[in-house]
Scaffold this motif. Structure first.
Motif, short mmCIF file in Angstrom:
data_model
loop_
_atom_site.label_atom_id
_atom_site.label_comp_id
_atom_site.label_asym_id
_atom_site.label_seq_id
_atom_site.Cartn_x
_atom_site.Cartn_y
_atom_site.Cartn_z
N UNK A 1 21.07 -37.10 -10.04
CA UNK A 1 20.56 -35.73 -10.18
C UNK A 1 21.20 -34.81 -9.15
N UNK A 2 21.33 -35.28 -7.91
CA UNK A 2 21.95 -34.46 -6.86
C UNK A 2 23.43 -34.21 -7.14
N UNK A 3 24.13 -35.23 -7.62
CA UNK A 3 25.55 -35.07 -7.95
C UNK A 3 25.71 -34.09 -9.10
N UNK A 4 24.86 -34.18 -10.10
CA UNK A 4 24.91 -33.27 -11.24
C UNK A 4 24.63 -31.84 -10.79
N UNK A 5 23.60 -31.65 -9.97
CA UNK A 5 23.24 -30.31 -9.51
C UNK A 5 24.35 -29.71 -8.64
N UNK A 6 24.91 -30.50 -7.73
CA UNK A 6 25.97 -29.97 -6.88
C UNK A 6 27.22 -29.64 -7.70
N UNK A 7 27.54 -30.44 -8.68
CA UNK A 7 28.67 -30.13 -9.56
C UNK A 7 28.45 -28.87 -10.36
N UNK B 1 26.51 -26.34 -9.52
CA UNK B 1 26.59 -25.21 -8.60
C UNK B 1 28.04 -24.91 -8.25
N UNK B 2 28.83 -25.95 -7.99
CA UNK B 2 30.24 -25.77 -7.66
C UNK B 2 30.99 -25.07 -8.80
N UNK B 3 30.77 -25.54 -10.03
CA UNK B 3 31.46 -24.92 -11.17
C UNK B 3 31.01 -23.48 -11.38
N UNK C 1 33.86 -16.71 -8.83
CA UNK C 1 35.03 -16.29 -8.04
C UNK C 1 36.18 -15.91 -8.96
N UNK C 2 36.41 -16.68 -9.99
CA UNK C 2 37.47 -16.37 -10.94
C UNK C 2 37.24 -15.05 -11.65
N UNK C 3 36.01 -14.80 -12.05
CA UNK C 3 35.68 -13.53 -12.71
C UNK C 3 35.87 -12.37 -11.74
N UNK C 4 35.42 -12.55 -10.49
CA UNK C 4 35.56 -11.47 -9.49
C UNK C 4 37.03 -11.16 -9.23
N UNK C 5 37.87 -12.18 -9.10
CA UNK C 5 39.30 -11.95 -8.89
C UNK C 5 39.92 -11.27 -10.10
#
Length: 82
Positions: A12-18, A20-22, A28-32
């Motif tokens: 669950x923690x790995x899924x949540x952190x992934x 959030x990272x994505x 960031x990509x949209x902002x750039x």
């Protein structure tokens, strides 16, 4: 049973952190992309002399508008003082 619950928590923690990272990378990509698009648009607009002249004509007040606003303000001041 303890190892199954621990494995589930880690998963669950790995899924949540992934996720959030994505999400952050997508933001960031949209902002750039928006920043690049605005920068490119402003460079294109600043090079267009016809558009610049049209915007100056539209956005700058004419002499008649300036004179009318001065006359209106002096008339309002006279009426308020009487």
């Amino acid at each position: 049973m303890g190892s199954t619950l621990g494995g589930f928590v880690i998963l669950l923690l790995v899924y949540a952190s992934g996720a959030i990272f994505l999400t952050v990378m997508l933001a960031v990509g949209i902002a750039w992309g928006i920043r690049w698009g605005i920068t490119w648009s402003l460079k294109e607009i600043s090079g267009d002399r016809e558009l610049e002249a049209r915007l100056k004509r539209i956005l700058s007040p004419s002499e008649n508008q300036i004179n009318n606003s001065i006359l209106e303000s002096t008339t309002e001041n006279r009426n308020a003082s009487n």
